[in-house]
Motif scaffolding. Structure first.
Motif, PDB file in Angstrom:
ATOM      1  N   MET A  15      -2.414  17.632 -24.406  1.00  0.00           N
ATOM      2  CA  MET A  15      -2.069  16.183 -23.739  1.00  0.00           C
ATOM      3  C   MET A  15      -2.583  15.886 -22.480  1.00  0.00           C
ATOM      4  N   ALA A  16      -3.452  15.097 -22.161  1.00  0.00           N
ATOM      5  CA  ALA A  16      -4.072  14.702 -20.963  1.00  0.00           C
ATOM      6  C   ALA A  16      -2.949  14.064 -19.960  1.00  0.00           C
ATOM      7  N   ASN A  17      -3.047  14.271 -18.632  1.00  0.00           N
ATOM      8  CA  ASN A  17      -2.325  13.729 -17.885  1.00  0.00           C
ATOM      9  C   ASN A  17      -2.700  12.298 -17.541  1.00  0.00           C
ATOM     10  N   ALA A  18      -1.880  11.110 -17.932  1.00  0.00           N
ATOM     11  CA  ALA A  18      -1.883   9.884 -17.760  1.00  0.00           C
ATOM     12  C   ALA A  18      -1.484   9.480 -16.225  1.00  0.00           C
ATOM     13  N   VAL A  19      -2.497   8.540 -15.720  1.00  0.00           N
ATOM     14  CA  VAL A  19      -2.085   8.143 -14.410  1.00  0.00           C
ATOM     15  C   VAL A  19      -1.338   6.602 -14.620  1.00  0.00           C
ATOM     16  N   LYS A  20      -0.147   6.735 -14.115  1.00  0.00           N
ATOM     17  CA  LYS A  20       0.788   5.518 -14.311  1.00  0.00           C
ATOM     18  C   LYS A  20      -0.060   4.427 -13.242  1.00  0.00           C
ATOM     19  N   ILE A  21      -0.217   3.289 -13.856  1.00  0.00           N
ATOM     20  CA  ILE A  21      -0.813   1.928 -13.042  1.00  0.00           C
ATOM     21  C   ILE A  21       0.472   1.432 -12.459  1.00  0.00           C
ATOM     22  N   GLY A  22       0.539   1.288 -11.117  1.00  0.00           N
ATOM     23  CA  GLY A  22       1.582   0.664 -10.353  1.00  0.00           C
ATOM     24  C   GLY A  22       1.211  -1.083 -10.626  1.00  0.00           C
ATOM     25  N   ARG A  23       2.367  -1.709 -10.289  1.00  0.00           N
ATOM     26  CA  ARG A  23       2.011  -3.241 -10.509  1.00  0.00           C
ATOM     27  C   ARG A  23       0.957  -3.790  -9.371  1.00  0.00           C
ATOM     28  N   ASN A  24       1.040  -2.997  -8.173  1.00  0.00           N
ATOM     29  CA  ASN A  24       0.280  -3.653  -7.116  1.00  0.00           C
ATOM     30  C   ASN A  24      -0.990  -2.979  -7.110  1.00  0.00           C
ATOM     31  N   ASP A  25      -1.294  -2.232  -7.725  1.00  0.00           N
ATOM     32  CA  ASP A  25      -2.556  -1.255  -7.728  1.00  0.00           C
ATOM     33  C   ASP A  25      -3.850  -2.382  -8.388  1.00  0.00           C
ATOM     34  N   GLU A  26      -4.655  -1.936  -7.899  1.00  0.00           N
ATOM     35  CA  GLU A  26      -5.935  -2.636  -8.475  1.00  0.00           C
ATOM     36  C   GLU A  26      -6.021  -2.393  -9.935  1.00  0.00           C
ATOM     37  N   CYS A  27      -6.434  -3.472 -10.848  1.00  0.00           N
ATOM     38  CA  CYS A  27      -6.513  -3.481 -12.190  1.00  0.00           C
ATOM     39  C   CYS A  27      -7.598  -2.660 -12.636  1.00  0.00           C
ATOM     40  N   THR A  28      -7.283  -1.867 -13.889  1.00  0.00           N
ATOM     41  CA  THR A  28      -8.420  -1.046 -14.169  1.00  0.00           C
ATOM     42  C   THR A  28      -9.551  -1.598 -15.012  1.00  0.00           C
ATOM     43  N   CYS A  29      -9.480  -2.959 -15.150  1.00  0.00           N
ATOM     44  CA  CYS A  29     -10.453  -3.777 -15.873  1.00  0.00           C
ATOM     45  C   CYS A  29     -11.781  -4.148 -15.192  1.00  0.00           C
ATOM     46  N   GLY A  30     -11.389  -3.923 -13.691  1.00  0.00           N
ATOM     47  CA  GLY A  30     -12.786  -4.092 -12.920  1.00  0.00           C
ATOM     48  C   GLY A  30     -12.535  -5.818 -12.250  1.00  0.00           C
ATOM     49  N   SER A  31     -11.735  -6.371 -12.573  1.00  0.00           N
ATOM     50  CA  SER A  31     -11.703  -7.834 -12.037  1.00  0.00           C
ATOM     51  C   SER A  31     -11.247  -7.948 -10.525  1.00  0.00           C
ATOM     52  N   GLY A  32     -11.064  -6.668 -10.036  1.00  0.00           N
ATOM     53  CA  GLY A  32     -10.601  -6.989  -8.664  1.00  0.00           C
ATOM     54  C   GLY A  32      -9.239  -7.424  -8.271  1.00  0.00           C
ATOM     55  N   LYS A  33      -8.412  -7.857  -9.304  1.00  0.00           N
ATOM     56  CA  LYS A  33      -7.118  -8.532  -8.934  1.00  0.00           C
ATOM     57  C   LYS A  33      -6.137  -7.450  -8.870  1.00  0.00           C
TER      58      LYS A  33
END
Length: 79
Positions: free
Chosen positions: A1-19
């Motif tokens: 099982m790979a370690n998944a990094v939890k995305i915080g609400r205030n982190d930059e979005c992983t889709c690359g939108s910059g939001k």
């Protein structure tokens, strides 16, 4: 099982939108999940209520399902 990094609400979005995630893909994820199901449920309940309301204004005067009482032609209803 790979370690998944939890995305915080205030982190930059992983889709690359910059939001921030909370302003981008988090909203999309919420809409695709329970929100749509809740809207479908509310719509079905509203439709059922509408149909029940319409059925109360039926013009049926036969009262075929009336379990008790005697029809009064003079008064136009059961006694």
């Amino acid at each position: 099982m790979a370690n998944a990094v939890k995305i915080g609400r205030n982190d930059e979005c992983t889709c690359g939108s910059g939001k921030k995630y909370k302003k981008c893909c988090e909203l999309k994820q919420e809409r695709s999940g329970g929100t749509v199901a809740m809207l479908v449920l509310i719509g079905a309940l509203a439709l059922a209520g509408l149909l029940a309301g319409i059925s109360t204004f039926s013009t049926d005067t036969t009262h075929a399902g009336q379990p008790t009482g005697v029809w009064s032609a003079e008064h136009g209803h059961y006694h």
